[in-house]
Every structure is written in structure tokens, then in C-alpha cells.
Design an enzyme around this catalytic site. Structure first.
Site, short mmCIF file in Angstrom:
data_model
loop_
_atom_site.label_atom_id
_atom_site.label_comp_id
_atom_site.label_asym_id
_atom_site.label_seq_id
_atom_site.Cartn_x
_atom_site.Cartn_y
_atom_site.Cartn_z
N HIS A 196 0.94 -1.11 0.03
CA HIS A 196 0.06 0.07 -0.12
C HIS A 196 1.06 1.21 -0.11
O HIS A 196 1.28 1.74 0.99
CB HIS A 196 -0.93 0.09 1.20
N GLU A 209 -2.60 -1.64 -3.18
CA GLU A 209 -3.89 -0.91 -2.60
C GLU A 209 -3.54 0.77 -2.76
O GLU A 209 -2.23 1.04 -2.65
CB GLU A 209 -3.69 -1.11 -1.05
N HIS A 221 -7.67 -6.11 7.23
CA HIS A 221 -7.32 -5.25 8.27
C HIS A 221 -7.70 -5.77 9.66
O HIS A 221 -8.71 -6.18 9.97
CB HIS A 221 -8.36 -3.85 8.00
#
Ligand code: PXP
Length: 240
Positions: A44, A71, A191
Site C-alpha cells: 500500500h 492498494e 484489516h
């Protein structure tokens, strides 16, 4: 169906950046994750490059042999990177510039035009798109309407509530998984998934395709070793 494990290696970059230089190397970490059984590698890259840098993404793209998942918020910089790197999957996240970590899913109604355009562009690059989503059936239905291939459930709230009442914590995710499947969306999740809460999630979400896990997995590896840790997470994904 056994969900795939994509290891998010942001935290390796955080450690490396603490001292400058290239130790520990994110490319070596990715290769080792793959050797130890990871089905994919996730990064990310954030605008401030506080962990994964733009250069890391290009370096990793040459070495990752499993599924590479990038991401980010689909701004111009992100889209250019995806066009050049062509990962297997782009996970679009509605992050502000300075958030500590992703903490909300898309409003797929308010962002209908933006998402429709970006997803069409990603499709033209041959990149699968997943949208980071909370447990709201309307947002999931509109994820299908804007052309997403998958949703990624934001599992922060599940993780927060797991210890006090796991059945209550997963209830909305199960209902929303059926909405996703009815709308031909495959299901990813990520997450705050951990050795503690992962098995229950995998056992209860129908057709879970992939989880991406970073913080807990890399932290566990300090005590358990990376190879052992990856094997432990993979075992929890096997649903009988
Ligand atoms: N999915 C998204 C969209 C994320 O931003 C993150 C954190 O980078 C994760 C999954 C992985 O979360 P965690 O590091 O808590 O496993």
C-alpha cells in the site's frame, strides 16, 4: 474453497525506513513470503512513502511471482503506477493523504462516476479491481454497478468486536457476503485480521477468496518466525 493469503509487507518497509539503507529488503521479504507459502504479496504505497515507496513497487513487480496486489486511492499517481506495473489486482481505498491506516470503505453511490471511470481504466490494463467496503448492502450493490470484480471487506470493526461477541461481530459480514455473491462479486477481506480472529472469519464467510494481512502477521513473525507464521495463517484458512 480455501481463501488465498496475500501477505502485506508494508511493515517490512517501515522497519527498513527507520534506518535508511536497504535492510530488511522488501524484495527479499516478498520472495521469502512466497517461498514459505504466501499466495500473494500486497503493498500500500502511500503518498508520503512512509513505508512502501514508489520504487519498491517497481522493484517488487519484477520479482513477485504470485499475485501482486497494490492498494491505494486511485489518484493520477496511483493510476500511472498501475498502468506501468500491471499487477494482478488493484484494491481501491478511499484514503485521505495523511491517514495512519485505512479506516473506512467506499461510498460507492457518492463516488459512482469516479469509480466507474477508474475501474474501466484498470480493466483496460487487464488489472482486476477490488473495492474496500464496509458492511452496507447498498454500497456492495453499487460496487457491482460501477464494475468492480471484487470487494474487500474492511474487517477492522469485526476485529474490534471479536473478543466480546464473535457471533455478533460477524453477523453483518455474513449477510453482506451473500449480497456480494448475489451480485457476482468475489470477496476479499483485510484489516486487523490475526491468528486469534482469522479462523472464525474464514469459517463463516461463504466463498472467501482472499485475505490480505500485514500488521499482525509481521508482528507474529518476530516471535514465531516468518515461515512458521505464514504456515499458521494458511492453516487457519482451510475450512473443512
Ligand atoms: N487492506 C487495506 C485496504 C489496508 O489498507 C490494510 C493496511 O495496509 C490491510 C488490508 C491490512 O491490514 P493489517 O495490516 O491490519 O493486516
Amino acid at each position: 474453497m480455501t481463501a488465498k493469503l496475500s501477505v502485506n509487507i508494508n511493515k517490512i518497509a517501515t522497519l527498513r525506513n527507520a534506518r535508511g539503507g536497504n535492510y530488511p529488503s522488501v524484495v527479499e521479504a516478498a520472495k521469502n513470503c512466497e517461498k514459505f507459502g504466501a499466495d500473494g504479496i500486497t503493498v500500500h504505497p502511500r503518498p508520503d512513502e512512509r513505508h512502501i515507496t514508489k520504487q519498491d513497487v517497481y522493484d517488487l513487480s519484477k520479482e513477485v511471482k504470485t499475485e501482486f496486489n497494490i492498494e491505494g486511492n486511485p489518484n493520477e499517481r496511483f493510476m500511472k503506477m498501475i498502468e506501468e506495473v500491471r499487477p494482478a489486482q488493484a484494491t481501491l481505498v478511499p484514503d485521505g493523504e495523511n491517514v495512519l491506516t485505512s479506516n473506512a470503505g467506499w461510498d460507492t453511490i457518492a463516488n459512482k462516476d469516479l469509480l466507474t471511470d477508474k475501474i474501466a481504466e484498470l480493466k483496460s490494463y487487464g488489472v482486476r479491481t477490488s473495492l474496500f467496503i464496509e458492511t452496507d448492502p447498498k454500497m456492495i450493490e453499487h460496487a457491482a454497478l460501477v464494475g468492480a470484480d471484487r470487494i474487500e471487506f474492511y474487517t477492522g470493526p469485526y476485529a474490534d468486536n471479536y473478543a466480546s461477541d464473535k457471533a455478533a461481530a460477524i453477523k453483518e459480514y455474513v449477510a453482506c457476503a451473500h449480497v456480494a455473491l448475489d451480485n457476482n462479486l468475489a470477496i476479499n477481506a483485510g484489516h486487523d485480521l490475526s491468528l486469534e480472529n482469522l479462523a472464525y472469519f474464514a469459517q463463516n464467510i461463504p466463498n472467501l477468496a482472499e485475505v490480505s494481512i500485514g500488521h499482525a502477521l509481521i508482528s507474529d513473525a518476530l516471535y514465531l518466525g516468518l515461515e512458521n507464521t505464514i504456515n499458521m495463517y494458511k492453516k487457519l484458512l482451510v475450512v473443512s
